[in-house]
Design a protein around this motif. Structure first.
Motif, PDB file in Angstrom:
ATOM      1  N   ARG A  95      -5.123  34.600  38.511  1.00 47.78           N
ATOM      2  CA  ARG A  95      -5.559  33.882  37.317  1.00 47.78           C
ATOM      3  C   ARG A  95      -4.526  34.132  36.221  1.00 47.78           C
ATOM      4  N   PHE A  96      -3.734  33.156  35.932  1.00 49.93           N
ATOM      5  CA  PHE A  96      -2.554  33.305  35.091  1.00 49.93           C
ATOM      6  C   PHE A  96      -2.910  33.697  33.651  1.00 49.93           C
ATOM      7  N   MET A  97      -3.807  32.981  32.997  1.00 47.52           N
ATOM      8  CA  MET A  97      -4.085  33.192  31.582  1.00 47.52           C
ATOM      9  C   MET A  97      -4.699  34.564  31.288  1.00 47.52           C
ATOM     10  N   PRO A  98      -5.707  35.024  32.031  1.00 47.61           N
ATOM     11  CA  PRO A  98      -6.241  36.368  31.745  1.00 47.61           C
ATOM     12  C   PRO A  98      -5.175  37.454  31.855  1.00 47.61           C
ATOM     13  N   MET A  99      -4.284  37.309  32.856  1.00 48.42           N
ATOM     14  CA  MET A  99      -3.253  38.336  33.023  1.00 48.42           C
ATOM     15  C   MET A  99      -2.280  38.331  31.847  1.00 48.42           C
ATOM     16  N   ILE A 100      -1.887  37.122  31.388  1.00 45.52           N
ATOM     17  CA  ILE A 100      -0.951  37.016  30.258  1.00 45.52           C
ATOM     18  C   ILE A 100      -1.579  37.592  28.990  1.00 45.52           C
ATOM     19  N   LEU A 101      -2.855  37.311  28.769  1.00 42.84           N
ATOM     20  CA  LEU A 101      -3.526  37.836  27.586  1.00 42.84           C
ATOM     21  C   LEU A 101      -3.757  39.340  27.669  1.00 42.84           C
ATOM     22  N   GLY A 102      -3.946  39.868  28.856  1.00 42.06           N
ATOM     23  CA  GLY A 102      -4.235  41.294  29.024  1.00 42.06           C
ATOM     24  C   GLY A 102      -3.031  42.177  28.773  1.00 42.06           C
ATOM     25  N   ILE A 103      -1.833  41.695  29.138  1.00 41.81           N
ATOM     26  CA  ILE A 103      -0.635  42.541  28.991  1.00 41.81           C
ATOM     27  C   ILE A 103      -0.356  42.878  27.527  1.00 41.81           C
ATOM     28  N   PRO A 104      -0.332  41.913  26.567  1.00 38.35           N
ATOM     29  CA  PRO A 104      -0.104  42.287  25.153  1.00 38.35           C
ATOM     30  C   PRO A 104      -1.151  43.255  24.615  1.00 38.35           C
ATOM     31  N   PHE A 105      -2.420  43.025  24.991  1.00 39.73           N
ATOM     32  CA  PHE A 105      -3.456  43.939  24.531  1.00 39.73           C
ATOM     33  C   PHE A 105      -3.233  45.346  25.090  1.00 39.73           C
ATOM     34  N   PHE A 106      -2.758  45.410  26.312  1.00 39.48           N
ATOM     35  CA  PHE A 106      -2.456  46.707  26.925  1.00 39.48           C
ATOM     36  C   PHE A 106      -1.324  47.405  26.174  1.00 39.48           C
ATOM     37  N   VAL A 107      -0.270  46.667  25.848  1.00 36.10           N
ATOM     38  CA  VAL A 107       0.863  47.248  25.114  1.00 36.10           C
ATOM     39  C   VAL A 107       0.403  47.752  23.750  1.00 36.10           C
ATOM     40  N   LEU A 108      -0.401  46.971  23.049  1.00 36.67           N
ATOM     41  CA  LEU A 108      -0.912  47.403  21.751  1.00 36.67           C
ATOM     42  C   LEU A 108      -1.769  48.652  21.867  1.00 36.67           C
ATOM     43  N   LEU A 109      -2.595  48.707  22.903  1.00 36.35           N
ATOM     44  CA  LEU A 109      -3.448  49.869  23.120  1.00 36.35           C
ATOM     45  C   LEU A 109      -2.613  51.126  23.351  1.00 36.35           C
ATOM     46  N   ILE A 110      -1.598  51.026  24.213  1.00 32.21           N
ATOM     47  CA  ILE A 110      -0.735  52.176  24.502  1.00 32.21           C
ATOM     48  C   ILE A 110       0.005  52.608  23.239  1.00 32.21           C
ATOM     49  N   ALA A 111       0.530  51.632  22.495  1.00 34.75           N
ATOM     50  CA  ALA A 111       1.263  51.960  21.270  1.00 34.75           C
ATOM     51  C   ALA A 111       0.352  52.660  20.269  1.00 34.75           C
ATOM     52  N   GLY A 112      -0.893  52.187  20.136  1.00 37.03           N
ATOM     53  CA  GLY A 112      -1.829  52.827  19.218  1.00 37.03           C
ATOM     54  C   GLY A 112      -2.145  54.251  19.608  1.00 37.03           C
ATOM     55  N   VAL A 113      -2.343  54.492  20.893  1.00 35.57           N
ATOM     56  CA  VAL A 113      -2.647  55.844  21.361  1.00 35.57           C
ATOM     57  C   VAL A 113      -1.462  56.776  21.124  1.00 35.57           C
ATOM     58  N   VAL A 114      -0.260  56.293  21.448  1.00 38.55           N
ATOM     59  CA  VAL A 114       0.939  57.122  21.268  1.00 38.55           C
ATOM     60  C   VAL A 114       1.162  57.439  19.793  1.00 38.55           C
ATOM     61  N   LEU A 115       1.061  56.418  18.925  1.00 37.60           N
ATOM     62  CA  LEU A 115       1.255  56.641  17.488  1.00 37.60           C
ATOM     63  C   LEU A 115       0.205  57.585  16.920  1.00 37.60           C
ATOM     64  N   ASN A 116      -1.026  57.440  17.370  1.00 37.29           N
ATOM     65  CA  ASN A 116      -2.087  58.328  16.905  1.00 37.29           C
ATOM     66  C   ASN A 116      -1.801  59.771  17.302  1.00 37.29           C
ATOM     67  N   THR A 117      -1.342  59.979  18.530  1.00 38.69           N
ATOM     68  CA  THR A 117      -1.020  61.330  18.990  1.00 38.69           C
ATOM     69  C   THR A 117       0.144  61.926  18.198  1.00 38.69           C
ATOM     70  N   ILE A 118       1.176  61.108  17.971  1.00 46.76           N
ATOM     71  CA  ILE A 118       2.329  61.584  17.188  1.00 46.76           C
ATOM     72  C   ILE A 118       1.898  61.963  15.780  1.00 46.76           C
ATOM     73  N   PHE A 119       1.054  61.137  15.167  1.00 43.77           N
ATOM     74  CA  PHE A 119       0.579  61.410  13.814  1.00 43.77           C
ATOM     75  C   PHE A 119      -0.194  62.728  13.761  1.00 43.77           C
ATOM     76  N   LEU A 120      -1.079  62.938  14.716  1.00 43.17           N
ATOM     77  CA  LEU A 120      -1.869  64.158  14.729  1.00 43.17           C
ATOM     78  C   LEU A 120      -0.988  65.392  14.913  1.00 43.17           C
ATOM     79  N   VAL A 121      -0.014  65.314  15.815  1.00 42.00           N
ATOM     80  CA  VAL A 121       0.881  66.449  16.047  1.00 42.00           C
ATOM     81  C   VAL A 121       1.697  66.753  14.786  1.00 42.00           C
ATOM     82  N   ARG A 122       2.178  65.714  14.128  1.00 36.01           N
ATOM     83  CA  ARG A 122       2.948  65.924  12.887  1.00 36.01           C
ATOM     84  C   ARG A 122       2.092  66.557  11.806  1.00 36.01           C
ATOM     85  N   GLU A 123       0.836  66.134  11.716  1.00 38.30           N
ATOM     86  CA  GLU A 123      -0.044  66.709  10.710  1.00 38.30           C
ATOM     87  C   GLU A 123      -0.296  68.183  10.979  1.00 38.30           C
TER      88      GLU A 123
END
Length: 322
Positions: free
Chosen positions: A38-66
């Motif tokens: 199913r082409f469209m669900p997969m295309i829509l899922g990948i950007p959301f996945f990238v945003l999710l990973i980026a948010g988790v990584v940035l949150n972890t970096i922020f907490l460690v810096r604090e």
């Protein structure tokens, strides 16, 4: 070795972040496998996945810096408390002794000298903390005048010798040696004389403070490519590990080695050096062959090629050498 609570929290944040990233990767891979036709669900899922990973990584970096920032703040408060409490306790002890006992005049004079040194140390700590709060808020439009760096550095060396009792015996080498380029070549920068002297004194005091028992400090002042004036202060002291050469200019940062932590300090000196140097259009750098092999701290300032006014070295610079 006992692990502090903040370090445990930092490890927990990192582990939690890694686990969340692992869960997100697993879910995304499962999503792709289930929806590869199913082409469209997969295309829509990948950007959301990238945003999710980026948010988790940035949150972890922020907490460690604090966590790290809070650790530096605590270390700073402990250092400042010690720097303030020690001279106050010393002055109080000598005052009580003078009050309760009849002492010879020579002993009283000695006690007065010690109390004066303690009060100078107390004042220097307070001024350094206040200066650190000012440099980040000061406007770049402040009035600046041409300053003769050759005279300013020479005056700062005299002050450092006087404060640390570094007068050499006749026939012995000077603990602090000074060399500069041809005296006929102007070494003028445009800036605030008091601030420039502050950073020169901070570098010199650090060289004295972190030297071994035999103080041997080389101060050089030279012109680089006609555009820059470079002040280098080299000591033969405890040195700086390579991994910490850039971090030592951060606010409150102190190298976490026993030899450094045993030495009194607030972690503000080199922060002021780099901040003020950059506000004057320059920068500050550090180099060291390693622990126990000394270090060199250099200040780079833009050279003023056409000085329209008389270079300023205020009377304060010379009066403190008396």
């Amino acid at each position: 070795m006992r692990i502090s609570g903040r370090k445990r929290n930092m490890v927990l944040f990192i582990v939690l972040g890694v686990c969340l990233v692992g869960v997100a990767v697993t879910l995304n891979v499962t999503w792709i496998i289930l929806n590869w036709r199913r082409f469209m669900p997969m295309i829509l899922g990948i950007p959301f996945f990238v945003l999710l990973i980026a948010g988790v990584v940035l949150n972890t970096i922020f907490l460690v810096r604090e966590v790290r920032r809070n650790e530096r703040h605590d270390a700073f408060l402990n250092a400042v408390t010690h720097e303030l409490k020690t001279p106050i306790a010393s002055i109080r002890l000598y005052l009580e002794t003078l009050e309760r006992r009849e002492l010879p005049e020579a002993t009283r004079t000695k006690f007065y000298g010690i109390m004066r040194e303690d009060s100078d140390r107390l004042l220097a700590t307070v001024e350094q903390v206040l200066k650190a709060g000012e440099v980040g808020q000061r406007s770049r439009t402040q009035v600046r005048v041409p300053v003769d760096m050759r005279s300013l550095v020479a005056a700062s060396i005299d002050i450092t010798r006087s404060r640390n009792h570094l007068d050499a015996e006749p026939g012995s080498p000077q603990p602090i040696s000074f060399e500069a380029d041809d005296p006929g070549v102007p070494m003028i920068v445009r800036g605030n004389p008091d601030e420039l002297q502050t950073i020169v004194l901070n570098v010199l005091n650090n060289a004295v403070k972190y030297s071994a028992s035999a103080i041997r400090i080389r101060v050089s002042l030279h012109i680089e490519k006609d555009a820059w004036i470079i002040l280098s202060v080299t000591d033969s002291g405890i040195g700086i590990p390579a991994a910490h050469l850039k971090r030592i200019f951060k606010r409150f940062y102190r190298v976490p080695t026993r030899s450094v932590l045993r030495t009194k300090g607030t972690g503000l000196g080199l922060f002021l050096v780099r901040t003020i140097a950059r506000q004057h259009g320059g920068d500050a750098f550090a180099a060291s062959p390693g622990l126990g092999l000394g270090a060199t701290v250099s200040i780079q300032l833009p050279r003023l090629l056409t000085a329209l006014e008389t270079p300023a070295v205020t009377s304060l610079h010379r009066s403190e050498t008396a």
